[in-house]
Design a protein around this motif. Structure first.
Motif, PDB file in Angstrom:
ATOM      1  N   GLY A   1      11.189  -9.081  15.957  1.00  0.00           N
ATOM      2  CA  GLY A   1      12.091  -9.654  14.966  1.00  0.00           C
ATOM      3  C   GLY A   1      13.063  -8.667  14.370  1.00  0.00           C
ATOM      4  O   GLY A   1      13.909  -9.050  13.557  1.00  0.00           O
ATOM      5  N   ALA A   2      12.963  -7.383  14.758  1.00  0.00           N
ATOM      6  CA  ALA A   2      13.850  -6.355  14.198  1.00  0.00           C
ATOM      7  C   ALA A   2      14.765  -5.760  15.261  1.00  0.00           C
ATOM      8  O   ALA A   2      15.327  -4.687  15.065  1.00  0.00           O
ATOM      9  N   GLY A   3      14.901  -6.440  16.385  1.00  0.00           N
ATOM     10  CA  GLY A   3      15.745  -5.919  17.438  1.00  0.00           C
ATOM     11  C   GLY A   3      15.003  -4.954  18.346  1.00  0.00           C
ATOM     12  O   GLY A   3      13.802  -4.714  18.193  1.00  0.00           O
ATOM     13  N   ALA A   4      15.732  -4.383  19.287  1.00  0.00           N
ATOM     14  CA  ALA A   4      15.121  -3.512  20.288  1.00  0.00           C
ATOM     15  C   ALA A   4      15.179  -2.039  19.915  1.00  0.00           C
ATOM     16  O   ALA A   4      14.730  -1.188  20.684  1.00  0.00           O
ATOM     17  N   VAL A   5      15.696  -1.727  18.738  1.00  0.00           N
ATOM     18  CA  VAL A   5      15.831  -0.326  18.341  1.00  0.00           C
ATOM     19  C   VAL A   5      14.572   0.127  17.603  1.00  0.00           C
ATOM     20  O   VAL A   5      13.959  -0.643  16.862  1.00  0.00           O
ATOM     21  N   PRO A   6      14.152   1.389  17.807  1.00  0.00           N
ATOM     22  CA  PRO A   6      12.971   1.888  17.083  1.00  0.00           C
ATOM     23  C   PRO A   6      13.277   2.127  15.605  1.00  0.00           C
ATOM     24  O   PRO A   6      14.374   2.530  15.245  1.00  0.00           O
ATOM     25  N   ARG A   7      12.284   1.861  14.777  1.00  0.00           N
ATOM     26  CA  ARG A   7      12.429   2.002  13.336  1.00  0.00           C
ATOM     27  C   ARG A   7      11.263   2.799  12.755  1.00  0.00           C
ATOM     28  O   ARG A   7      10.231   2.960  13.396  1.00  0.00           O
ATOM     29  N   HIS A   8      11.449   3.268  11.534  1.00  0.00           N
ATOM     30  CA  HIS A   8      10.354   3.911  10.816  1.00  0.00           C
ATOM     31  C   HIS A   8       9.269   2.878  10.515  1.00  0.00           C
ATOM     32  O   HIS A   8       9.576   1.755  10.087  1.00  0.00           O
ATOM     33  N   ALA A   9       8.032   3.259  10.740  1.00  0.00           N
ATOM     34  CA  ALA A   9       6.909   2.408  10.329  1.00  0.00           C
ATOM     35  C   ALA A   9       6.636   2.685   8.854  1.00  0.00           C
ATOM     36  O   ALA A   9       5.606   3.248   8.471  1.00  0.00           O
ATOM     37  N   SER A  10       7.579   2.277   8.011  1.00  0.00           N
ATOM     38  CA  SER A  10       7.525   2.634   6.589  1.00  0.00           C
ATOM     39  C   SER A  10       6.310   2.038   5.888  1.00  0.00           C
ATOM     40  O   SER A  10       5.861   2.567   4.872  1.00  0.00           O
ATOM     41  N   GLN A  11       5.771   0.947   6.442  1.00  0.00           N
ATOM     42  CA  GLN A  11       4.551   0.374   5.840  1.00  0.00           C
ATOM     43  C   GLN A  11       3.403   1.380   5.907  1.00  0.00           C
ATOM     44  O   GLN A  11       2.610   1.496   4.963  1.00  0.00           O
ATOM     45  N   LEU A  12       3.320   2.107   7.029  1.00  0.00           N
ATOM     46  CA  LEU A  12       2.248   3.102   7.180  1.00  0.00           C
ATOM     47  C   LEU A  12       2.524   4.337   6.324  1.00  0.00           C
ATOM     48  O   LEU A  12       1.594   4.970   5.821  1.00  0.00           O
ATOM     49  N   TYR A  13       3.797   4.680   6.139  1.00  0.00           N
ATOM     50  CA  TYR A  13       4.126   5.782   5.238  1.00  0.00           C
ATOM     51  C   TYR A  13       3.638   5.448   3.824  1.00  0.00           C
ATOM     52  O   TYR A  13       3.043   6.280   3.138  1.00  0.00           O
ATOM     53  N   GLU A  14       3.921   4.197   3.410  1.00  0.00           N
ATOM     54  CA  GLU A  14       3.519   3.785   2.061  1.00  0.00           C
ATOM     55  C   GLU A  14       2.006   3.689   1.936  1.00  0.00           C
ATOM     56  O   GLU A  14       1.437   4.053   0.895  1.00  0.00           O
ATOM     57  N   ALA A  15       1.348   3.189   2.977  1.00  0.00           N
ATOM     58  CA  ALA A  15      -0.117   3.105   2.941  1.00  0.00           C
ATOM     59  C   ALA A  15      -0.722   4.490   2.754  1.00  0.00           C
ATOM     60  O   ALA A  15      -1.705   4.667   2.017  1.00  0.00           O
ATOM     61  N   THR A  16      -0.116   5.489   3.397  1.00  0.00           N
ATOM     62  CA  THR A  16      -0.644   6.852   3.302  1.00  0.00           C
ATOM     63  C   THR A  16      -0.360   7.477   1.941  1.00  0.00           C
ATOM     64  O   THR A  16      -1.268   7.990   1.272  1.00  0.00           O
ATOM     65  N   LEU A  17       0.906   7.418   1.500  1.00  0.00           N
ATOM     66  CA  LEU A  17       1.284   8.085   0.259  1.00  0.00           C
ATOM     67  C   LEU A  17       0.841   7.307  -0.981  1.00  0.00           C
ATOM     68  O   LEU A  17       0.181   7.854  -1.869  1.00  0.00           O
ATOM     69  N   GLU A  18       1.204   6.022  -1.045  1.00  0.00           N
ATOM     70  CA  GLU A  18       0.904   5.223  -2.232  1.00  0.00           C
ATOM     71  C   GLU A  18      -0.550   4.766  -2.262  1.00  0.00           C
ATOM     72  O   GLU A  18      -1.039   4.350  -3.317  1.00  0.00           O
ATOM     73  N   GLY A  19      -1.205   4.817  -1.101  1.00  0.00           N
ATOM     74  CA  GLY A  19      -2.595   4.407  -1.032  1.00  0.00           C
ATOM     75  C   GLY A  19      -3.557   5.579  -1.049  1.00  0.00           C
ATOM     76  O   GLY A  19      -4.161   5.893  -2.073  1.00  0.00           O
ATOM     77  N   LEU A  20      -3.663   6.281   0.062  1.00  0.00           N
ATOM     78  CA  LEU A  20      -4.662   7.338   0.192  1.00  0.00           C
ATOM     79  C   LEU A  20      -4.357   8.542  -0.692  1.00  0.00           C
ATOM     80  O   LEU A  20      -5.211   8.997  -1.472  1.00  0.00           O
ATOM     81  N   VAL A  21      -3.149   9.102  -0.575  1.00  0.00           N
ATOM     82  CA  VAL A  21      -2.814  10.327  -1.309  1.00  0.00           C
ATOM     83  C   VAL A  21      -2.825  10.065  -2.820  1.00  0.00           C
ATOM     84  O   VAL A  21      -3.402  10.846  -3.598  1.00  0.00           O
ATOM     85  N   LEU A  22      -2.221   8.962  -3.244  1.00  0.00           N
ATOM     86  CA  LEU A  22      -2.174   8.657  -4.681  1.00  0.00           C
ATOM     87  C   LEU A  22      -3.579   8.423  -5.234  1.00  0.00           C
ATOM     88  O   LEU A  22      -3.892   8.855  -6.348  1.00  0.00           O
ATOM     89  N   PHE A  23      -4.416   7.760  -4.470  1.00  0.00           N
ATOM     90  CA  PHE A  23      -5.787   7.537  -4.926  1.00  0.00           C
ATOM     91  C   PHE A  23      -6.502   8.858  -5.176  1.00  0.00           C
ATOM     92  O   PHE A  23      -7.135   9.055  -6.222  1.00  0.00           O
TER      93      PHE A  23
END
Length: 256
Positions: free
Chosen positions: A163-185
């Motif tokens: 749904g986002a086209g054929a171009v590669p994108r940042h998996a920003s959801q995983l960045y947020e899961a790591t920083l706002e989830g694991l690291v912040l905890f």
């Protein structure tokens, strides 16, 4: 370059009943916060009891769900208010705002504090370390649903999302899961392990989340109907993080 696995959004289907991954992630978020809260209460953290934690969970669930949905409508889809008011309550259509959910939790903390004779700062300090695991699971839910993807990247870590086209994108959801989830905890949990002035632990959470979210927004694709708010790079998410950081910093230094 990676290809998104294209998960089925339905985790379990029994006849006409379908349980979605996103709903399971919310359940895991509330469950992890509840168990961590009970653990803190057993350590006699500022006089909290297990019974109070069990009662408080109900307040938090209401604050997250109602605040998250209302915040999404007010911050990202205000036209619903006059074009389709019933859509405001259509949580099953998706669309939740963390900043709105946070405001809902603050209201829940105030309400709980009044009913139980506690300081709102004590309640905020107690709940602050329990929020990040819920953010972790929530962002995993976004990744499974292939939503809220990142901006286009030519890095080898880019991912093609359906749904986002054929171009590669940042998996920003995983960045947020790591920083706002694991690291912040980890940061807030260990910060709260030592005696702190009232409000400081809650302030640390606000500063940490606001800073991490502000940074990740540079990799996250802004909402299509909003785009960049100013300067060709400032997003709505970043604007909402600024008062969080300022208020959190004030909470951390006001009693020093």
């Amino acid at each position: 370059m990676f290809i998104h696995p294209g998960f089925d959004p339905v985790a379990i289907s029994i006849g006409p009943v379908a349980i979605r991954w996103y709903g399971l992630m919310y359940l895991l978020g509330f469950l992890s916060g509840w168990l961590l809260g009970r653990y803190r209460a057993k350590q006699s953290w500022r006089g909290w009891t297990v019974t109070q934690v069990d009662d408080f969970v109900t307040y938090v669930i209401l604050g997250v769900v109602l605040g998250g949905r209302l915040g999404y409508v007010l911050f990202y889809q205000p036209q619903f208010i006059w074009t389709d008011p019933l859509e405001i309550f259509a949580i099953w259509h998706g669309g939740m705002s963390f900043h709105g959910g946070l405001l809902g939790v603050i209201v829940a903390c105030w309400w709980f504090a009044r009913r139980h004779g506690k300081s709102i700062f004590d309640v905020g300090d107690f709940v602050a370390p329990l929020i990040a695991p819920g953010l972790f699971f929530g962002r995993l839910g976004n990744f499974i649903n292939a939503e809220l993807w990142g901006r286009v990247t030519d890095g080898p870590w880019g991912m093609v999302f359906p749904g986002a086209g054929a171009v590669p994108r940042h998996a920003s959801q995983l960045y947020e899961a790591t920083l706002e989830g694991l690291v912040l905890f980890l940061l807030v949990w260990f910060y709260s392990a030592s005696p702190r002035p009232k409000g400081a632990v809650g302030g640390a959470f606000l500063v940490g989340y606001g800073a991490f979210r502000f940074i990740v927004e540079f990799a996250r694709q802004p909402d299509a109907h909003l785009g960049y708010i100013a300067f060709g790079w400032l997003t709505m998410g970043q604007i909402l993080c600024v008062p969080m950081i300022l208020f959190g910093a004030w909470l951390m230094v006001r009693n020093r």
